[in-house]
Motif scaffolding. Structure first.
Motif, PDB file in Angstrom:
ATOM      1  N   GLY C  39      16.936  22.257  59.330  1.00  0.00           N
ATOM      2  CA  GLY C  39      17.858  21.530  58.438  1.00  0.00           C
ATOM      3  C   GLY C  39      17.110  20.857  57.301  1.00  0.00           C
ATOM      4  O   GLY C  39      17.544  20.880  56.143  1.00  0.00           O
ATOM      5  N   GLN C  40      15.933  20.303  57.599  1.00  0.00           N
ATOM      6  CA  GLN C  40      15.119  19.673  56.543  1.00  0.00           C
ATOM      7  C   GLN C  40      14.696  20.717  55.509  1.00  0.00           C
ATOM      8  O   GLN C  40      14.694  20.473  54.307  1.00  0.00           O
ATOM      9  CB  GLN C  40      13.882  19.005  57.148  1.00  0.00           C
ATOM     10  CG  GLN C  40      14.136  17.690  57.825  1.00  0.00           C
ATOM     11  CD  GLN C  40      12.862  17.140  58.466  1.00  0.00           C
ATOM     12  OE1 GLN C  40      12.543  17.487  59.610  1.00  0.00           O
ATOM     13  NE2 GLN C  40      12.127  16.305  57.759  1.00  0.00           N
ATOM     14  N   ALA C  41      14.330  21.913  56.002  1.00  0.00           N
ATOM     15  CA  ALA C  41      13.918  22.982  55.078  1.00  0.00           C
ATOM     16  C   ALA C  41      15.100  23.369  54.189  1.00  0.00           C
ATOM     17  O   ALA C  41      14.962  23.531  52.967  1.00  0.00           O
ATOM     18  CB  ALA C  41      13.435  24.201  55.873  1.00  0.00           C
ATOM     19  N   ARG C  42      16.257  23.453  54.773  1.00  0.00           N
ATOM     20  CA  ARG C  42      17.467  23.783  53.999  1.00  0.00           C
ATOM     21  C   ARG C  42      17.755  22.673  52.978  1.00  0.00           C
ATOM     22  O   ARG C  42      18.106  22.932  51.836  1.00  0.00           O
ATOM     23  CB  ARG C  42      18.659  23.984  54.937  1.00  0.00           C
ATOM     24  CG  ARG C  42      19.814  24.743  54.330  1.00  0.00           C
ATOM     25  CD  ARG C  42      20.780  25.324  55.363  1.00  0.00           C
ATOM     26  NE  ARG C  42      20.916  24.511  56.561  1.00  0.00           N
ATOM     27  CZ  ARG C  42      20.498  24.908  57.783  1.00  0.00           C
ATOM     28  NH1 ARG C  42      19.918  26.077  57.931  1.00  0.00           N
ATOM     29  NH2 ARG C  42      20.644  24.127  58.828  1.00  0.00           N
ATOM     30  N   GLY C  43      17.527  21.436  53.403  1.00  0.00           N
ATOM     31  CA  GLY C  43      17.747  20.293  52.501  1.00  0.00           C
ATOM     32  C   GLY C  43      16.826  20.355  51.288  1.00  0.00           C
ATOM     33  O   GLY C  43      17.245  20.081  50.159  1.00  0.00           O
ATOM     34  N   ILE C  44      15.575  20.760  51.508  1.00  0.00           N
ATOM     35  CA  ILE C  44      14.620  20.860  50.390  1.00  0.00           C
ATOM     36  C   ILE C  44      15.034  21.991  49.448  1.00  0.00           C
ATOM     37  O   ILE C  44      14.998  21.849  48.216  1.00  0.00           O
ATOM     38  CB  ILE C  44      13.191  21.076  50.921  1.00  0.00           C
ATOM     39  CG1 ILE C  44      12.734  19.822  51.691  1.00  0.00           C
ATOM     40  CG2 ILE C  44      12.209  21.397  49.807  1.00  0.00           C
ATOM     41  CD1 ILE C  44      11.464  19.993  52.490  1.00  0.00           C
ATOM     42  N   HIS C  45      15.481  23.081  50.050  1.00  0.00           N
ATOM     43  CA  HIS C  45      15.968  24.217  49.228  1.00  0.00           C
ATOM     44  C   HIS C  45      17.106  23.717  48.335  1.00  0.00           C
ATOM     45  O   HIS C  45      17.151  24.000  47.135  1.00  0.00           O
ATOM     46  CB  HIS C  45      16.449  25.345  50.151  1.00  0.00           C
ATOM     47  CG  HIS C  45      16.966  26.565  49.438  1.00  0.00           C
ATOM     48  ND1 HIS C  45      18.265  26.651  48.964  1.00  0.00           N
ATOM     49  CD2 HIS C  45      16.350  27.722  49.088  1.00  0.00           C
ATOM     50  CE1 HIS C  45      18.421  27.827  48.378  1.00  0.00           C
ATOM     51  NE2 HIS C  45      17.272  28.482  48.420  1.00  0.00           N
ATOM     52  N   ARG C  46      17.999  22.911  48.907  1.00  0.00           N
ATOM     53  CA  ARG C  46      19.146  22.427  48.123  1.00  0.00           C
ATOM     54  C   ARG C  46      18.703  21.442  47.032  1.00  0.00           C
ATOM     55  O   ARG C  46      19.220  21.434  45.924  1.00  0.00           O
ATOM     56  CB  ARG C  46      20.185  21.781  49.036  1.00  0.00           C
ATOM     57  CG  ARG C  46      21.581  21.748  48.407  1.00  0.00           C
ATOM     58  CD  ARG C  46      22.609  21.143  49.320  1.00  0.00           C
ATOM     59  NE  ARG C  46      22.161  19.816  49.741  1.00  0.00           N
ATOM     60  CZ  ARG C  46      22.149  19.410  51.017  1.00  0.00           C
ATOM     61  NH1 ARG C  46      22.526  20.230  51.976  1.00  0.00           N
ATOM     62  NH2 ARG C  46      21.735  18.213  51.342  1.00  0.00           N
ATOM     63  N   MET C  47      17.702  20.635  47.345  1.00  0.00           N
ATOM     64  CA  MET C  47      17.199  19.676  46.331  1.00  0.00           C
ATOM     65  C   MET C  47      16.676  20.435  45.110  1.00  0.00           C
ATOM     66  O   MET C  47      16.917  20.043  43.968  1.00  0.00           O
ATOM     67  CB  MET C  47      16.079  18.821  46.921  1.00  0.00           C
ATOM     68  CG  MET C  47      16.537  17.804  47.953  1.00  0.00           C
ATOM     69  SD  MET C  47      15.137  16.908  48.657  1.00  0.00           S
ATOM     70  CE  MET C  47      14.939  15.590  47.421  1.00  0.00           C
TER      71      MET C  47
END
Lengths: 112, 112, 112, 112
Positions: C39-47
């Motif tokens: 989820g953190q990796a996905r969050g960074i992708h979204r940022m």
């Protein structure tokens, strides 16, 4: 007077290796590497004293950090091969304490 | 004879800072910290020489690695504040070369 | 199609643990931590997709790197406690291979 | 519901880049790398779920950690080239805040 800090020991007497430490068979090589590391540290001190360029000093700090870390990994490998295996074969609390101690040392090395 | 390796320089003459280096204002403190680091390295050499316990030596290696890294981060911060800002204000190729040099030094520090 | 790389295995069949792996007793917790990491990796992708500020993205990358490293240290500790101790008690080549494998994994973790 | 943690921001509004962020020109490449990183995280989750061998999981964790760190170094380089240079050319407090922010991000990356 040599301002070398007296290293506190984290090991409890009963977790110390009952046999000679793993690295002893390679002692001369470790001593030579650590003597070079000491020389590198002195070299960096002199670079700052001579007010050399920041980037060149940083290059030497990275090289010294890698050299140190490799000595650490070598000592850890020797420790696993000897002290940890010996304790594992004894089993019981001694083995558990030895593994925990090794894991904590690995964590410190990874985080340093 | 001091076997201190003569640090090769990675900086090209024209990327060297035209003004005094950032760390000069803190030189005395850096020298004191590096003198302690040299003492720590000597302490680790002596621990191996005295065949102390592996884990205690590893604890000192992690402490020394952290001390070194913190000196590196300090020098890098000073370098950014002075050399990189000065070059950025000059602009052009000098600034680009200075940024590339800083980025490469950061990568070495991260990877060491 | 899930672009998840198929992880190659470095272990040779005979060095695999003969008993269940150390982490199995904590499997649910590892799965929860790894789900958060995903989820953190996905969050960074979204940022990045939302073109957020570089420094905020870097803050999240450092947080994710620490979370990953802590999972690695946990797995390593479990591996030492179970697979390495079991192999050490068997002794012989199995123990040596297991220690070498653990040392190599520690070196990769330290250098990554 | 996507349990992706909402990343808190460490930047204060006035230190945000007044121009577009450095990485925007490379956005597609960063998004592809981060998508792969997300896939790697999912792959590690599945390895634990399938109870694969600890060492193989650790190998993938080290690979993922390196991939993450390289994205971080890339973003940092872009940030220095654009946001930090722009702020340095403006000079004054904006430049000082930008440099401090970059130095703190570098320290987090080095320590993570």
């Amino acid at each position: 007077m040599d301002a070398t800090p007296v290293p506190e020991t984290t090991a409890t007497p009963d977790t110390e290796c009952h046999t000679t430490h793993g690295y002893i068979s390679d002692k001369a090589r470790y001593l030579a590497r650590l003597k070079r590391i000491e020389g590198q540290a002195r070299g960096i001190h002199r670079m700052v004293d001579e007010e050399q360029y920041c980037i060149d000093i940083l290059t030497q700090i990275s090289a010294l950090t890698s050299a140190l870390r490799n000595v650490g990994l070598g000592l850890l490998d020797d420790h696993l091969k000897h002290c940890v295996v010996d304790a594992a074969q004894l089993g019981g609390e001694d083995a558990e304490a030895k593994i925990k101690e090794a894991s904590d040392a690995i964590a410190r090395l990874v985080r340093s």
